[in-house]
Enzyme design. Structure first.
Site, PDB file in Angstrom:
ATOM      1  CE  LYS A 127      -2.938   3.785   1.298  1.00  0.00           C
ATOM      2  NZ  LYS A 127      -1.532   4.494   1.544  1.00  0.00           N
ATOM      3  CD  GLU A 145      11.967  -0.530  10.917  1.00  0.00           C
ATOM      4  OE1 GLU A 145      12.559   0.782  11.524  1.00  0.00           O
ATOM      5  OE2 GLU A 145      12.094  -1.829  11.156  1.00  0.00           O
ATOM      6  CD  GLU A 152       9.000  11.945  13.181  1.00  0.00           C
ATOM      7  OE1 GLU A 152       7.899  11.572  13.190  1.00  0.00           O
ATOM      8  OE2 GLU A 152       9.597  11.446  12.726  1.00  0.00           O
ATOM      9  CB  CYS A 211      12.506   7.938  10.021  1.00  0.00           C
ATOM     10  SG  CYS A 211      13.356   6.706   9.381  1.00  0.00           S
TER      11      CYS A 211
END
Ligand code: NAD
Length: 508
Positions: free
Chosen positions: A189, A264, A399, A298
């Protein structure tokens, strides 16, 4: 929204981009006929259109993958799987330029980044091709000579790979290469913003000769298609890369049918510079760690911890370096920083910048939307540095996923560890020092999945990668990642032929 036609000229550089989904070895529209645009973040214009899948398409893709497992793909032995993966690696190398141009178009990442990344994708495919014919069980010495006991390793089944926007082909490959090597069928996806490069990867999978249904790609909104895929009872494992918020949701969805997940997720990694460090090297590492990929990594080193003695010098040198970064068209190899992926991401980053100002951090440089001459309408933001960031400020905790560096001074090693570990995340950390003993002490005590010493951002198919705490669990890359796509079966075989008392416990 401007029409695709106005944007056609630039689309030429990407060739004719694939615009159908790949399900069961055929190219298909969404069952409901819906489509959605992909926006070029460097100008805000739609540049191509792809199917917007729905639940019916998810059912079709999982059914195709299930059929493949029960049919030709499931019967394909390891050496043949290895051959197909190596063939795919050759094709990815052949088409790396086009993959890079298309991915840059979808997510705005610089061509000087996407091109080398596409050049590395084949290394992942070849690494796991090498593992495809080496999955073996064991013969187990139970102590009873009347039994032969052995294990086999079987593919776990249909794998759902849900990927983010920031490096679609590489992140897809990190999941798909070990999954296909293990003999699983995969349903990918794509991220809402970046469907197209993965569709080109599917073209190459088809050309490589994988049987129908071994590899499927769905394009469509995460909230519907990603959700339906994660909770589909035909999915045996979910491998997810994305934000912690969505990862938590995916884990709950997969739990409904007891499918294991690999997550992750996000990070807020500390990049820690001691006074004895090689400052030229550290500055390069810090700049690459937060301004490369426009900070949309990330592993971004979003928190710069600096020993007090060198704080002012380092911040000043970083200010000069950041202010000199050339923002521009991501397809231009001379550009040094591209746009953020979307208007929504731009707004989120600017809101976090405003929070830094409101909470009393010192804005050293940047902080505003930018409009480079060649691409003035793109979602650009200036390379931004804040000093005087306190550990409880939003900028130190959340973040950003943008080019915003939060600088926090520290006194000594103990203080650096305390600040470095003061986060709910645990993906990565950088340590810059010439003291080798301290380097290893820091590596031991930092609570994160990867520590870089006097370097930053390195990855390799050979080296496990993944997070601790709210950065997720499970590891991609490295020799053990393929095992996550297998399950062990134990087989007991009675050798003596003797008839036993059925009401005593059989021994092994
Ligand atoms: P995201 O979480 O918004 O989306 C990731 C994927 O999940 C996309 O395909 C999206 O369509 C899908 N999705 C969205 N809602 C869903 C739902 N309800 N159910 C199932 N799927 C859904 O992340 P993003 O904005 O694409 O990427 C940025 C995030 O990814 C950052 O947090 C970044 O740190 C993280 N990331 C982590 C790693 C890593 O290896 N740890 C690597 C790259 C990016």
């Amino acid at each position: 929204m401007t029409s695709i036609t106005q944007n056609e000229v630039q689309a030429d550089r990407c060739g004719n981009p694939p615009s159908s989904m790949f399900i069961g070895g055929t190219w298909t529209a969404a069952a409901g006929g819906e489509t959605m645009e992909s926006i070029d973040p460097s100008n805000g214009l739609a540049w191509t259109r792809v199917p917007a899948a729905d639940g019916t398409d998810v059912d079709r893709a999982v059914a195709s993958a299930t059929e493949a497992m029960a049919g030709e793909w499931g019967a394909t032995p390891g050496p043949r799987r290895a051959h197909l993966l190596n063939r795919l690696a050759d094709l990815v190398d052949r088409d790396a330029d086009r993959l890079a141009a298309i991915e840059t178009r979808d997510n705005g990442k610089l061509i000087r980044e996407t091109r080398p990344v596409m050049g590395q994708v084949s290394a992942w495919l070849r690494y796991y091709a090498g593992a495809a014919d080496k999955l073996a069980g064991q013969t187990l010495p139970t102590g009873d000579p009347n039994y032969l006991v052995y294990t086999t390793r079987e593919p776990v089944g249909v794998v759902a790979a849900i990927v983010p926007f920031n490096s679609p082909v590489m992140i897809t490959t990190m999941k798909v290469a070990p999954a296909l090597a293990a003999g699983c069928a995969v349903v990918v996806k794509t991220a809402d913003q970046t469907p197209t490069s993965t569709l080109l990867l599917a073209e190459l999978v088809e050309e490589a000769g994988f049987p129908p249904g071994a590899f499927n790609v769905l394009t469509g909104p995460g909230a519907t298609v990603g959700d339906a895929l994660a909770r589909h009872p035909g999915v045996a494992k979910v491998s997810f890369t994305g934000s912690t918020a969505v990862g938590t949701h995916v884990m709950k969805a997969a739990a409904e049918h007891v499918a294991p997940v690999t997550l992750e997720l996000g990070g807020k990694s500390p990049n820690i510079v001691f006074a004895d460090a090689d400052l030229d090297a550290a500055i390069n590492g810090v700049v690459g760690g937060i301004f490369a990929s426009t900070g949309q990594m990330c592993i971004a080193g979003g928190r710069l911890l600096v020993q007090e003695e060198i704080h002012d010098e380092l911040v000043e040198r970083l200010r000069v370096r950041a202010a000199s970064i050339r923002l521009g068209d991501p397809q231009d190899p001379a550009s040094e920083m591209g746009p953020l992926v979307s208007e929504a991401q731009l707004e989120k980053v600017l809101a976090l910048v405003a929070s830094g100002v409101a909470e009393g951090a010192t804005l050293v440089t940047g902080g505003k939307r930018a409009a480079p001459a060649a691409v003035p309408d793109g979602y650009f933001v200036e390379p931004t540095i804040f000093a005087g960031v306190q550990p409880d400020m939003q900028l130190a905790r959340e973040e950003v996923f943008g080019p915003v560096l939060a600088v926090v001074p520290f006194r000594d090693e103990e203080h650096a560890i305390e600040l470095g570990n003061d986060t709910v995340f645990g993906l990565a950390g950088g340590v810059w020092t010439k003291d080798v003993q301290r380097a290893h002490r820091m590596a031991r005590r930092l609570r994160c999945g990867v520590v870089w010493i006097n370097c930053y951002r390195n990855t390799s198919p050979h080296v496990p990668f993944g997070g601790m705490q709210q950065s997720g669990f499970g590891r991609e890359n490295g020799p053990d990642a393929i095992l996550d796509y297998t399950q062990v079966k134990s087989v007991w075989l009675e050798l003596s032929g003797a008839t036993r008392d059925p009401l005593t416990v059989p021994r092994g």
